[in-house]
Design a protein around this motif. Structure first.
Motif, PDB file in Angstrom:
ATOM      1  N   GLU A 273      11.937 -52.667  28.797  1.00 26.39           N
ATOM      2  CA  GLU A 273      11.628 -53.041  27.412  1.00 26.39           C
ATOM      3  C   GLU A 273      11.084 -54.456  27.332  1.00 26.39           C
ATOM      4  O   GLU A 273      10.600 -54.889  26.287  1.00 26.39           O
ATOM      5  N   ASP A 274      11.224 -55.211  28.423  1.00 26.48           N
ATOM      6  CA  ASP A 274      10.790 -56.612  28.411  1.00 26.48           C
ATOM      7  C   ASP A 274       9.272 -56.719  28.594  1.00 26.48           C
ATOM      8  O   ASP A 274       8.603 -55.734  28.835  1.00 26.48           O
ATOM      9  N   SER A 320      12.009 -59.289  18.582  1.00 27.39           N
ATOM     10  CA  SER A 320      12.862 -60.475  18.772  1.00 27.39           C
ATOM     11  C   SER A 320      14.033 -60.172  19.695  1.00 27.39           C
ATOM     12  O   SER A 320      14.878 -61.012  19.934  1.00 27.39           O
ATOM     13  N   ARG A 321      14.073 -58.940  20.211  1.00 26.77           N
ATOM     14  CA  ARG A 321      15.249 -58.524  20.973  1.00 26.77           C
ATOM     15  C   ARG A 321      15.098 -58.674  22.485  1.00 26.77           C
ATOM     16  O   ARG A 321      16.056 -58.966  23.176  1.00 26.77           O
ATOM     17  N   ASN A 322      13.890 -58.434  22.966  1.00 25.42           N
ATOM     18  CA  ASN A 322      13.725 -58.317  24.407  1.00 25.42           C
ATOM     19  C   ASN A 322      13.168 -59.585  25.049  1.00 25.42           C
ATOM     20  O   ASN A 322      12.671 -60.480  24.373  1.00 25.42           O
ATOM     21  N   GLY A 323      13.261 -59.611  26.360  1.00 23.06           N
ATOM     22  CA  GLY A 323      12.876 -60.796  27.101  1.00 23.06           C
ATOM     23  C   GLY A 323      11.380 -60.863  27.383  1.00 23.06           C
ATOM     24  O   GLY A 323      10.675 -59.853  27.387  1.00 23.06           O
ATOM     25  N   ILE A 324      10.903 -62.086  27.594  1.00 24.02           N
ATOM     26  CA  ILE A 324       9.500 -62.289  27.990  1.00 24.02           C
ATOM     27  C   ILE A 324       9.491 -63.215  29.192  1.00 24.02           C
ATOM     28  O   ILE A 324      10.061 -64.306  29.150  1.00 24.02           O
ATOM     29  N   CYS A 348       6.812 -71.763  26.171  1.00 24.82           N
ATOM     30  CA  CYS A 348       7.797 -70.731  26.511  1.00 24.82           C
ATOM     31  C   CYS A 348       9.108 -70.990  25.768  1.00 24.82           C
ATOM     32  O   CYS A 348       9.702 -70.068  25.204  1.00 24.82           O
ATOM     33  N   ARG A 349       9.548 -72.245  25.771  1.00 29.70           N
ATOM     34  CA  ARG A 349      10.805 -72.557  25.073  1.00 29.70           C
ATOM     35  C   ARG A 349      10.688 -72.224  23.593  1.00 29.70           C
ATOM     36  O   ARG A 349      11.611 -71.691  22.977  1.00 29.70           O
ATOM     37  N   GLN A 350       9.527 -72.546  23.039  1.00 33.46           N
ATOM     38  CA  GLN A 350       9.306 -72.338  21.610  1.00 33.46           C
ATOM     39  C   GLN A 350       9.492 -70.873  21.215  1.00 33.46           C
ATOM     40  O   GLN A 350       9.966 -70.568  20.136  1.00 33.46           O
ATOM     41  N   TYR A 351       9.086 -69.959  22.097  1.00 34.19           N
ATOM     42  CA  TYR A 351       9.158 -68.534  21.761  1.00 34.19           C
ATOM     43  C   TYR A 351      10.268 -67.832  22.528  1.00 34.19           C
ATOM     44  O   TYR A 351      10.290 -66.606  22.602  1.00 34.19           O
ATOM     45  N   ASP A 352      11.172 -68.589  23.093  1.00 32.89           N
ATOM     46  CA  ASP A 352      12.272 -68.007  23.826  1.00 32.89           C
ATOM     47  C   ASP A 352      11.772 -67.092  24.947  1.00 32.89           C
ATOM     48  O   ASP A 352      12.249 -65.977  25.140  1.00 32.89           O
ATOM     49  N   ALA A 353      10.769 -67.590  25.660  1.00 30.30           N
ATOM     50  CA  ALA A 353      10.272 -66.887  26.840  1.00 30.30           C
ATOM     51  C   ALA A 353      10.674 -67.704  28.060  1.00 30.30           C
ATOM     52  O   ALA A 353      10.971 -68.889  27.949  1.00 30.30           O
ATOM     53  N   THR A 354      10.711 -67.047  29.219  1.00 33.91           N
ATOM     54  CA  THR A 354      11.100 -67.728  30.451  1.00 33.91           C
ATOM     55  C   THR A 354       9.860 -67.930  31.322  1.00 33.91           C
ATOM     56  O   THR A 354       9.014 -67.041  31.405  1.00 33.91           O
TER      57      THR A 354
END
Lengths: 557, 441
Positions: A273-274, A320-324, A348-354
């Protein structure tokens, strides 16, 4: 429907037919003899009428296309009623045409009506070898998995026979700045070596060899197990600590290959799902890891940080649930450039991505204290995930994943299959990498990088001075753009004969039509080697272009 | 004394002459024909082609009598892909090549040359070009090795000499300028297609259909006068057999490639003129410039008709060459430097990759399993379908589509499978059968 004129083919046939009949009618007679022979005279007069009529019927389309054919000479034949003052005008005109213009007209018309390739010979092997790409064989046909590999094999054999296969060369001795190699049809050459990946020339370093010997003596050649079980030694712990210190990231995991590190990190962390947002030129282990982990893979334009921002915004606007996971190389090995990692990590930090950065090619070989692109951008310890390979600078197989999270480390060890289900790095490999890390962090490391960059600048400057295109920025990889695969393959064959060893890369390493030489510089290269190699490369490309009679390659990317 | 003499007044020549005249230069343009006039052509203008016309303010008058569309269908062995060219890719194309993306339109059209070339010649005249129709160039004037002008025969039959600072050869594949200068041919690719076409009224194809099956291709595109340009093409080695019965084999080829269009043409189509054809299509490059001369359009680089990009490329050349020559004629740049820029863009890596793409297609090999599978994979992926079409037309670079990570991804993300496309059930035998000459007795 109105009566259509005849088709051009038929008309050309009629023109040549009339010309042939008239020529037969002349039978070696002079013009005066023809005019004095009623049969011959009548034949020529009729041929002139037919030839002229056919020529006038040829379409405007064709006449304007075949502008080199003297249509006016032909259409003038037999036009209008014969004049009383010169009733033999048509015969005289035809006579002149047959004598002066027909031979060339015939050649030109036949060239236009006969397939050109049937008139010339070419080496079918070489044509086949040069015209194809590996991509042409990616989806073989047939339900027998083994049989259907034959077509590809046939192509490889054609390339081998024509010595345009750049793969599977064999070393005859330790690869230094000069190397002796054998190509895959058994022909040997010695040359200036830009074909090996050993940026700091550690392969020949006495301390490295000594460390390998010591580990071999202490532990034997085999690690005898997965690193999760009993494959690691004290050297492994020391290496993890040393590398962690270099990167300012305390949690480091070793993998038996760089490929395993990249692939394992992706499939260990990303679920179906990511999302993976990946630079489209990122290394194959990351591309394939991404595809193995999820179908939600977005490739972004090389280095385009704004594109990443846009993609992250799009994804987050609906999920907004899954990882990026955002994935990039540090130094890109085919283009020799690197991204603005500061901005990329911020976004990446801004959008909660790694963010995952692959530093395989830059770590150790460039940047302050050998810290690579991360150190150059003052990001040591500040990027989410860093992975790398030891095979370029550290003189061994192997790879690692680093982060500041103990949890990430444990998780990837368990779920990134290439860690748990591979045998650990061997003690010899581990010891070599540890010693390499120590040296590259020492003053000696600075000296080696200084020598390396002196050679890099010499090579790039000389290639550029000769009008060739070096891509990217100064780094241990100097990509020399060729473009056309055929040109690159033939140039590579010349280089082999003339004593420069270079790695020619084409699809799937590069996109089709943008093949290049990947010149891999070492600290042991003298600037003089670089100048000599640049001269030979330049001449080989010129010769290859002449061989192929090609006008391409004088232009832009 | 002119600033420039342009030999050939069609797509490449009239546009180059017009653009130079608009910059204030004294330009003479000569052509053997008197306009309106037809010439062998695909008639096809891809969206970058129409965009050039729009940039020059000529598109409206062309489209006033020419049907145009934004979507087209490519069909390979019965697998259809419908799409258009995204504006973004068009903008990137113009930015990259000309540094200016004004006037971009997404429409394409098929326009008869007797219509288009007349507009171009008129526009050149309106822009101040001295246009001489029916003018046959007989000789290039030289001083030393430098071309300084032309000698030729006017429409009225008088012989004249004209001189200019530069002579521009825009006289097509069989260029007089190139032949006279004995210019070599580079990168020859001899395998090409034979192509036969006619103009059919009586039905409306609705948009362009570009079709392939086995070793044959076809195109049905609405053009001027309520007609459809209807084309079949195949490997040149089959041409001899084809020519034994042109009308019969034309229909046979159409039926083979597209039973649907074969039926429509047979039952509703009315052929308005004779059928035309050529196999004079082997690809080559020539040197682009030398002392006193420049080549534009087909004269400097010819490719097979199978992607129908010749006219569009002629417009591209015209804009590149005119801007280079203007830089020199206005004293901003030395000639060599200005032309290097022109040459670099026509001989770039992207140009080489596209040249290879077209030449390989022109061999008309049966589509491979993997190629067909790619087309199946593209269905349902509109963005990548559009990019494929843009790549096929030389708008997006070949290297961006045909890149490992992209192709693998398209494959993985396929929303359809190859099931349901009958070709895959007996692919091998069908494929072998495709190798047999369709027109053999």
């Amino acid at each position: 429907m109105p009566i259509q004129p005849r088709e051009d083919d038929e008309l050309i046939g009629a023109i040549l037919g009339a010309a042939d009949e008239a020529t037969r009618g002349m039978k070696g007679r002079s013009l005066e003899e023809v005019l004095a022979t009623p049969d011959a005279r009548e034949t020529l007069r009729r041929c002139a009428t037919e030839l002229g009529a056919a020529a006038r019927e040829v379409s405007e389309m064709m006449r304007n296309w075949a502008s080199h054919i003297p249509w006016e000479s032909m259409t003038a034949l037999g036009e209008g009623p014969p004049s009383a003052s010169d009733e033999d005008g048509a015969v005289r005109a035809l006579w002149g045409f047959l004598r002066q213009e027909l031979p060339q007209v015939r050649v030109d018309l036949e060239e236009m009506w006969r397939p050109a390739h049937l008139r010339r010979d070419a080496d079918p092997d070489e044509t086949y070898a040069l015209d194809k790409n590996a991509y042409d064989f990616y989806r073989p046909v047939g339900r027998n998995l083994m049989q259907r590999t034959e077509e590809f094999h046939g192509w490889v054999e054609a390339r081998r026979r024509t010595e345009t296969w750049q793969y599977s060369r064999v070393l005859e001795a330790s690869p230094g700045s000069i190397a002796t190699i054998t190509n895959d049809v058994g022909r040997r050459t010695q040359g200036i070596n830009f074909n090996s990946q050993d940026y700091l020339s550690f392969n020949a370093h006495p301390a490295i060899r000594e460390a390998a010997a010591r580990a071999l003596h202490d532990y034997g050649p085999h690690s005898a197990g997965s690193p999760m079980v009993l494959g690691n030694t004290r050297i492994s712990d020391a290496l993890e600590a040393e590398l962690g210190d270099l990167l300012k990231m305390e949690h480091l995991t070793l993998f038996p290959t760089g490929w395993g590190a990249g692939f394992g990190a992706m499939v260990g962390l990303v679920r179906q799902e990511d999302y993976v947002v990946i630079d489209r030129l990122a290394h194959a282990c990351l591309q394939q890891g991404a595809r193995a982990a999820t179908r939600n893979v977005i490739r972004y334009e090389h280095l385009n940080i704004e594109a990443v921002r846009q993609h992250l915004q799009d994804i987050r606007s609906r999920d907004s649930r899954n990882g990026i996971l955002v994935v990039t190389d540090g130094l890109f090995s085919v283009d020799a450039d690197w991204p603005d990692l500061v901005t990329l990590q911020d976004i990446c930090r801004q959008y909660d991505a790694t963010l995952l950065v692959d530093v395989a090619h830059d770590l150790g070989a460039m940047g302050p204290g050998g810290t690579g692109v991360l150190g150059m951008q003052e990001l040591l310890g500040k990027v989410d995930l860093v992975m790398g390979a030891f095979s370029k600078t550290f003189s061994s197989n192997g790879g690692f994943l680093a982060s500041r999270s103990a949890a990430v480390k444990q998780y990837v060890k368990m779920f990134g299959g290439s860690h748990m289900f591979s045998n650990a790095l061997s003690p010899v490999q581990t010891a070599v990498v540890l010693e390499a890390t120590r040296i590259l962090r020492s003053p000696e490391g600075e000296v080696l990088r200084g020598r390396l960059f002196k050679a890099i600048h010499a090579l790039r400057d000389e290639l550029t001075r000769r009008g060739l295109t070096c891509m990217g920025s100064p780094s241990p990889i100097v990509p020399l753009l060729i473009g056309n695969e055929k040109l690159a393959r033939i140039a590579n064959r010349r280089l082999f004969d003339r004593g420069v060893l270079a790695f020619m890369v084409e699809f799937p390493v590069t996109p089709t039509g943008s093949s290049r030489f990947r010149l891999q510089v070492q600290a042991a290269h003298e600037p003089q080697d670089a100048l000599e190699a640049a001269r030979i490369i330049d001449e080989s490309i010129t010769e290859a272009r002449a061989y192929l009679s090609s006008a391409f390659g004088s232009g832009l990317v | 004394m002119f600033d420039a003499i342009v030999i050939g007044g069609r797509c490449a020549g009239a546009a180059t002459a017009m653009l130079l005249a608009r910059k204030g230069h004294r330009v003479l343009m000569v052509d053997r024909s008197t306009f309106p006039s037809d010439v062998i052509s695909t008639h096809f203008l891809w969206p970058h082609g129409t965009s050039y016309l729009n940039r020059w303010g000529l598109l409206d008058r062309v489209l006033a009598t020419t049907p145009s569309y934004t979507e087209l269908t490519l069909e390979h062995d019965g697998i259809p892909l419908t799409g258009g060219i995204p504006e973004e890719l068009l903008r990137q194309y113009f930015q990259q090549l000309h540094g200016d993306d004004s006037g971009v339109v997404r429409r394409y059209c098929s326009v008869r040359r007797r219509v288009l070339d007349k507009h171009l010649v008129d526009a050149a005249g309106e822009s101040g070009v001295e246009v001489r129709e029916g003018f046959a160039v007989e000789e290039l004037l030289t001083e030393g090795s430098r071309v300084v002008g032309i000698r030729g025969r006017t429409r009225e039959g008088t012989r004249v000499e004209e001189r200019a600072r530069i002579v521009i050869g825009a006289d097509g594949r069989n260029s007089f300028v190139a032949r006279t200068l004995k210019l070599p041919r580079f990168d020859e690719r001899l395998k090409c297609t034979f192509a036969y076409w006619g103009y059919f009224s009586g039905f409306d194809a609705g948009r362009a259909h570009l079709l392939r099956r086995g070793r044959m291709g076809a195109a049905i595109v609405p053009t001027n006068f309520g007609q459809n340009m209807t084309l079949v093409f195949g490997p040149s080695e089959w041409s001899e057999a084809f020519r034994r019965d042109i009308p019969g084999n034309f229909q046979r080829a159409l039926d083979f490639v597209s039973p649907e269009f074969g039926e429509r043409v047979r039952t509703q189509g009315q052929r308005e003129e004779r059928l035309y054809g050529t196999l004079d299509q082997a690809a080559f490059l020539r040197p682009l410039h030398g002392p006193g001369w420049v080549l534009v359009g087909d004269a400097g680089s010819f490719k097979d008709q199978c992607t129908a990009t010749g006219m569009t490329h002629a417009f591209r050349d015209a804009e590149l060459a005119a801007s280079a020559l203007d830089g020199w004629l206005s004293g901003r740049q030395p000639l060599d430097e200005a032309l290097k820029h022109y040459e670099a863009r026509r001989r770039s890596q992207s140009a080489a990759a596209y040249y290879d793409y077209v030449c390989t297609l022109a061999e008309m090999k049966p589509l491979r399993h993997d190629e067909l599978q790619l087309f199946v994979s593209l269905r349902g992926n509109q963005e990548e379908s559009n990019r494929f079409i843009a790549t096929h037309a030389d708008i997006a670079p070949v290297s961006e589509f045909f890149q490992a990570s992209n192709l693998y991804l398209i494959n993985d993300a396929a929303k359809e499978s190859s099931r349901g496309h009958a070709i895959f059930e007996n692919f091998e035998s069908t494929s072998r059968q495709y190798l047999n000459n369709l027109f053999a007795a």
